[in-house]
Structures are given as structure tokens and as C-alpha cells.
Motif scaffolding. Structure first.
Motif, PDB file in Angstrom:
ATOM      1  N   LEU A   1       0.825  -1.204   0.000  1.00 42.52           N
ATOM      2  CA  LEU A   1       0.000   0.000   0.000  1.00 42.52           C
ATOM      3  C   LEU A   1       0.862   1.257   0.000  1.00 42.52           C
ATOM      4  O   LEU A   1       0.477   2.283  -0.555  1.00 42.52           O
ATOM      5  N   LYS A   2       2.024   1.150   0.623  1.00 47.00           N
ATOM      6  CA  LYS A   2       2.947   2.286   0.641  1.00 47.00           C
ATOM      7  C   LYS A   2       3.356   2.649  -0.790  1.00 47.00           C
ATOM      8  O   LYS A   2       3.344   3.821  -1.166  1.00 47.00           O
ATOM      9  N   TRP A   3       3.672   1.633  -1.599  1.00 45.67           N
ATOM     10  CA  TRP A   3       4.066   1.897  -2.992  1.00 45.67           C
ATOM     11  C   TRP A   3       2.888   2.421  -3.807  1.00 45.67           C
ATOM     12  O   TRP A   3       3.060   3.283  -4.673  1.00 45.67           O
TER      13      TRP A   3
ATOM     14  N   LEU B   1       0.488   4.285  -2.662  1.00 50.04           N
ATOM     15  CA  LEU B   1       0.349   5.696  -2.296  1.00 50.04           C
ATOM     16  C   LEU B   1       1.444   6.556  -2.923  1.00 50.04           C
ATOM     17  O   LEU B   1       1.194   7.691  -3.334  1.00 50.04           O
ATOM     18  N   ILE B   2       2.649   6.022  -2.995  1.00 51.83           N
ATOM     19  CA  ILE B   2       3.740   6.768  -3.624  1.00 51.83           C
ATOM     20  C   ILE B   2       3.437   7.013  -5.096  1.00 51.83           C
ATOM     21  O   ILE B   2       3.590   8.135  -5.605  1.00 51.83           O
TER      22      ILE B   2
ATOM     23  N   ALA C   1      -2.875  -5.496  -3.266  1.00 52.18           N
ATOM     24  CA  ALA C   1      -2.784  -5.466  -1.805  1.00 52.18           C
ATOM     25  C   ALA C   1      -4.100  -5.897  -1.173  1.00 52.18           C
ATOM     26  O   ALA C   1      -4.109  -6.619  -0.169  1.00 52.18           O
TER      27      ALA C   1
END
Length: 57
Positions: free
Chosen positions: A2-4, A6-7, A38
Motif C-alpha cells: 500500500l505504501k508503494w 500511495l507513492i 494489496a
């Protein structure tokens, strides 16, 4: 993961704001794919955890 997602979403928004619509569309597509991937992995782990919890009891 999820971090990627959002990036890539932030990169897409910034490039869309600056007028690079092709790059913006590409990064938005990557962000969408990573987000859905995800969610699928989360659901698989949730089902596995529920099955393992019922096996222990």
C-alpha cells in the motif's frame, strides 16, 4: 504494498498537476494495480487466519 501504491498515486497527482498527462496516467494505472493486489493479498490472509483460528478451537 500500500505504501508503494500511495507513492505512485502522489507521483501521478504531481505529474498531472504539472501537465504530464501520459506519465500521470501510467503511474495512476500502476497505483491502481498495486492497490487491488494489496486488497487481494489482505483478503487471502484474512481467510487463512479465520480458517486457522477455527482449526485451533
Amino acid at each position: 504494498m500500500l505504501k508503494w501504491a500511495l507513492i505512485f498515486l502522489v507521483i501521478s497527482l504531481v505529474t498531472g498537476f504539472l501537465g504530464f498527462s501520459g506519465i500521470s496516467a501510467a503511474t495512476a494505472g500502476v497505483a491502481k494495480i498495486l492497490f487491488y493486489l494489496a486488497v487481494v493479498i489482505f483478503l487471502i490472509f484474512l481467510i487463512l487466519a479465520l480458517m486457522a483460528g477455527s482449526a485451533v478451537v
